[in-house]
Enzyme design. Sequence first.
Site, PDB file in Angstrom:
ATOM      1  N   PRO A 295      25.398  29.405  -3.005  1.00 38.60           N
ATOM      2  CA  PRO A 295      26.719  28.820  -2.826  1.00 38.60           C
ATOM      3  C   PRO A 295      27.822  29.884  -2.820  1.00 38.60           C
ATOM      4  O   PRO A 295      27.759  30.845  -3.586  1.00 38.60           O
ATOM      5  CB  PRO A 295      26.870  27.922  -4.058  1.00 38.60           C
ATOM      6  CG  PRO A 295      26.048  28.595  -5.107  1.00 38.60           C
ATOM      7  CD  PRO A 295      24.878  29.207  -4.376  1.00 38.60           C
ATOM      8  N   CYS A 365      53.914  35.692  13.884  1.00 40.07           N
ATOM      9  CA  CYS A 365      54.408  35.519  15.249  1.00 40.07           C
ATOM     10  C   CYS A 365      53.338  34.948  16.170  1.00 40.07           C
ATOM     11  O   CYS A 365      52.855  35.616  17.094  1.00 40.07           O
ATOM     12  CB  CYS A 365      54.935  36.839  15.764  1.00 40.07           C
ATOM     13  SG  CYS A 365      56.299  37.414  14.755  1.00 40.07           S
TER      14      CYS A 365
HETATM   15  C1  LIG Z   1      28.028  32.363   4.197  1.00 37.95           C
HETATM   16  C2  LIG Z   1      26.654  32.314   3.652  1.00 37.95           C
HETATM   17  C3  LIG Z   1      26.388  31.597   2.490  1.00 37.95           C
HETATM   18  C4  LIG Z   1      27.433  30.820   1.749  1.00 37.95           C
HETATM   19  O1  LIG Z   1      28.008  29.806   2.465  1.00 37.95           O
HETATM   20  P1  LIG Z   1      29.037  28.832   1.712  1.00 37.95           P
HETATM   21  O2  LIG Z   1      29.443  27.865   2.691  1.00 37.95           O
HETATM   22  O3  LIG Z   1      30.186  29.694   1.275  1.00 37.95           O
HETATM   23  O4  LIG Z   1      28.313  28.253   0.560  1.00 37.95           O
HETATM   24  C5  LIG Z   1      25.109  31.615   1.975  1.00 37.95           C
HETATM   25  N1  LIG Z   1      24.127  32.304   2.601  1.00 37.95           N
HETATM   26  C6  LIG Z   1      24.342  33.016   3.717  1.00 37.95           C
HETATM   27  C7  LIG Z   1      23.249  33.756   4.338  1.00 37.95           C
HETATM   28  C8  LIG Z   1      25.615  33.038   4.287  1.00 37.95           C
HETATM   29  O5  LIG Z   1      25.818  33.725   5.404  1.00 37.95           O
END
Ligand SMILES: *Cc1c(COP(=O)(O)O)cnc(C)c1O
Length: 435
Positions: A295, A365
């Site tokens: 997360p 802008c």
């Molecule tokens: C961005 C990402 C996450 C986290 O995504 P959230 O929407 O912020 O929970 C987890 N794993 C990978 C590989 C990501 O690229």
Amino acid sequence: MMSLENVLPDSAEIDSQGQLSIGGCLAVDLAEEHGTPVYVLDEATIRNRCREFVSEFNRLYPGTQVLYASKAYINPALARIFNEEGLGLDVVSGGELAVAQAAGFPLEKVYFHGNNKTPAELEEAVAQGIGRVVVDSFHELDLLNRIAGEAGKVQDILVRVSPGIDPHTHAYTTTGIIDSKFGFSIQTGDAERAIRQALGAANLKLRGLHFHLGSPIFELEPYEAATDLVLRFAAGFREEGLDLEEFSPGGGFAIAYTRDQEPPSVADYAGAIVGTMESTCEELGLSRPKLLVEPGRSIIGPAGVALYRIGAIKDIPGVRKYVSVDGGMGDNIRPALYQASYEVISAGKGNASATETVTIAGKYCESGDVLASDISLPTAEPGDVIAIPASGAYCPSMASNYNLNPRPPMVLVNDGHSRLIRRRESYADMMLCDV
Ligand SMILES: *Cc1c(COP(=O)(O)O)cnc(C)c1O
């Protein structure tokens, strides 16, 4: 439940005077002390969300490792909090890895993601003893095998597969479908080839598989379908030596940005993912891998509130009333990038009834520099402080110096105290690299 509570941090309150406070600090005082725009992060929310992920997943599936996805927003002070809460980290660049290192984060709990890690980034990661590299391409398999060999090491890796499942979110934040730059597609046969190549690479040790569908995902079904599909896929390689020690369904857990949104709870996501893992592993006779969850947004997003001060107001009769604030797309690109919606609260007039419908514009802008369209506010006046909740994720981390506006400070609040964890940039900071 249509309530502002859905979008506010855990410690936020609106008192009988209509004053918004976060972590026991009045928003208007924070705006006065630190200037605007400023991003306020509620430490209680951050820690509560970390604990919720750790406890809800471990309750159902002991041994689950929660990895915070740094790209949502990280700095050294926050990295120390995540370490205290027992989380590991996902990083997607040498810069994020450097923050982890600067914070003294245990690097064996750091996972390195990204579709095009540079040779220098991979060399640094291997040299520093990063926990896992999550390999995303054939190019990277070759490169990392060579780099690990030159360093005299065997690097632990996961392979990122793309299960071809659409999580029904914005096209720009969908990653696990066939038309994506991320991961090895199961449908095209790339994932199969990648696993064989990884198993045969002398300097790589394949520990498991990873996928990430996109974000924010408001449904449980895509996690269930993809978990089932990837576990079945993995089971097909047992004879060839794939021991699925680790399995990650990524991140993407949704949060409420507007009061009417009701994302699943952490317990709901945990139930769906773990339920599928248990039934599919049992059906296939697959021993249960260690579960990783990643997360980002769902931990830092609800903790953040952006504070701005109102300046110019332009009323175009019968068309629109623009209320301009002292920040905008430079600190929050999300509305311009993917039509993200937010609530807007008048920080000092929280209990006054709405009198008008206005559009909150930034100071950049670009006509697309709008933070929130057609929202209801008590009569807006120059000097008023407005608060935009659910701003902790993908706002400061995507901030730019467009128009050469300094990026805002970050303030951590808790129990009536505020602590600056990143100061406002100065004009000199912005010219530091000019030669
Ligand atoms: C961005 C990402 C996450 C986290 O995504 P959230 O929407 O912020 O929970 C987890 N794993 C990978 C590989 C990501 O690229």
